[in-house]
Design an enzyme around this catalytic site. Structure first.
Site, PDB file in Angstrom:
ATOM      1  N   LYS A  56     -10.792   0.352  -1.717  1.00 43.86           N
ATOM      2  CA  LYS A  56     -10.514  -1.034  -2.076  1.00 43.86           C
ATOM      3  C   LYS A  56     -11.036  -1.995  -1.002  1.00 43.86           C
ATOM      4  O   LYS A  56     -11.548  -3.074  -1.320  1.00 43.86           O
ATOM      5  CB  LYS A  56      -9.014  -1.210  -2.295  1.00 43.86           C
ATOM      6  CG  LYS A  56      -8.510  -0.481  -3.541  1.00 43.86           C
ATOM      7  CD  LYS A  56      -7.010  -0.304  -3.570  1.00 43.86           C
ATOM      8  CE  LYS A  56      -6.591   0.530  -4.767  1.00 43.86           C
ATOM      9  NZ  LYS A  56      -5.156   0.869  -4.771  1.00 43.86           N
ATOM     10  N   GLN A 100       0.097  -0.118  -0.939  1.00 42.94           N
ATOM     11  CA  GLN A 100      -0.323   1.131  -1.554  1.00 42.94           C
ATOM     12  C   GLN A 100       0.901   1.997  -1.833  1.00 42.94           C
ATOM     13  O   GLN A 100       1.770   2.172  -0.979  1.00 42.94           O
ATOM     14  CB  GLN A 100      -1.289   1.885  -0.632  1.00 42.94           C
ATOM     15  CG  GLN A 100      -1.816   3.186  -1.206  1.00 42.94           C
ATOM     16  CD  GLN A 100      -2.666   2.983  -2.450  1.00 42.94           C
ATOM     17  OE1 GLN A 100      -3.427   2.028  -2.541  1.00 42.94           O
ATOM     18  NE2 GLN A 100      -2.521   3.878  -3.397  1.00 42.94           N
ATOM     19  N   ASP A 123      -1.653  -7.311  -7.192  1.00 46.46           N
ATOM     20  CA  ASP A 123      -1.561  -5.990  -7.818  1.00 46.46           C
ATOM     21  C   ASP A 123      -0.593  -5.993  -8.988  1.00 46.46           C
ATOM     22  O   ASP A 123      -0.465  -5.001  -9.706  1.00 46.46           O
ATOM     23  CB  ASP A 123      -1.127  -4.951  -6.772  1.00 46.46           C
ATOM     24  CG  ASP A 123      -1.504  -3.531  -7.145  1.00 46.46           C
ATOM     25  OD1 ASP A 123      -2.439  -3.352  -7.963  1.00 46.46           O
ATOM     26  OD2 ASP A 123      -0.868  -2.591  -6.634  1.00 46.46           O
TER      27      ASP A 123
END
Length: 284
Positions: A56, A100, A123
């Protein structure tokens, strides 16, 4: 009769999306002298998670975004993680925050996610973002479900009135996927590990979305001829949640693994980071 399905390749659509993101990032830099910046937070040293974060970050830099990485020890507590996320939420130089996951069983993941300010939740993992997805608000969408919708739209798949079966109920994939499909007037069935007669539900679907994280759980013979199949699973050995070889002769459209849903997830993440930067700029 057997179908010759169209492969729904996310890598091609992601490339076009990323090109547009790069153009917007350049315009933002020209206007401000800074880059839209994504902060990534990794707890522990899980190899797969570290690989995903590096990917990413590389994509961010490739398309003109700035990055900031925060690596935390596996022993990090919920309170310590919350402090880090609060600091990033308050930092005007950070436009998007990615925690994450998974973060480890000793951490209250929901508490951590909800520490992220919704304006930087690129996200789409906070409770506020989920409410926006369910109620039609303006918050950020969960990246993988949003990427799936973009892929379906790109292939002109009509959703209104169609029966969609989502296999999986995670808070970052299955549940938001169902919410977004309902917003598009699909009739949605959500299946999971305790669903009885999964084969029956899948066989009734016009659109099947595998999002359960179990290799080839969804057998090809279950697929209704002509159905659209989206495989959001990614398991060791490049295996999805759908028995691709069995489904490929029955589906009208199907995503490959890899090269299907995965590239769209990252493309949406980067696009939403630029969205967040532009929104912060417009608000002064």
């Amino acid at each position: 009769m057997p179908y010759s399905p169209v492969l729904m390749r996310g890598d091609a659509l992601a490339a076009a999306t990323n090109s547009e993101t790069a153009r917007r990032a350049r315009e933002y830099f020209s206007a401000t002298g800074t880059r839209p910046t994504l902060a990534t937070v990794l707890v522990g040293d899980d190899a797969a998670s570290a690989t995903y974060v590096r990917m990413k970050e590389r994509r961010s830099e490739q398309f003109g975004l700035g990055t900031r990485h925060v690596a935390l020890a596996r022993s990090t507590s919920t309170d310590e993680l919350v402090d880090v996320l609060s600091s990033l939420s308050d930092d005007p130089a950070v436009h998007g925050i990615l925690l994450q996951h998974p973060v480890g069983p000793h951490i209250d993941e929901r508490n951590a996610f909800d520490t992220i300010t919704p304006a930087k939740d690129v996200d789409g993992v906070t409770s506020a973002s989920f409410a926006s997805m369910a109620l039609g608000g303006r918050g950020f969408e969960s990246c993988t479900p949003s990427g799936i919708l973009r892929l379906l739209d790109h292939h002109l798949v009509a959703l209104s009135g169609k029966h969609a079966v989502v296999v999986g109920r995670s808070p970052i994939l299955g549940k938001p996927m169902a919410a977004l499909l309902l917003r598009r007037d699909a009739t949605v069935t959500v299946c999971h590990s305790r669903t009885r007669d999964l084969e029956h539900h899948v066989a009734e679907a016009d659109i099947v979305i595998g999002a359960v994280g179990r290799p080839e759980l969804i057998r090809g013979g279950w697929i209704k001829p002509g159905a659209v199949v989206i495989d959001a699973g990614y398991n060791p050995g490049n295996v999805g949640d759908v028995d691709f070889s069995g489904a490929v002769g029955r589906a009208s459209l199907i995503t490959p693994v890899p090269g299907g849903v995965g590239p769209m997830t990252i493309a949406v993440l980067l696009a939403q980071t630029v969205d967040a930067a532009e929104a912060a700029l417009s608000q002064g």
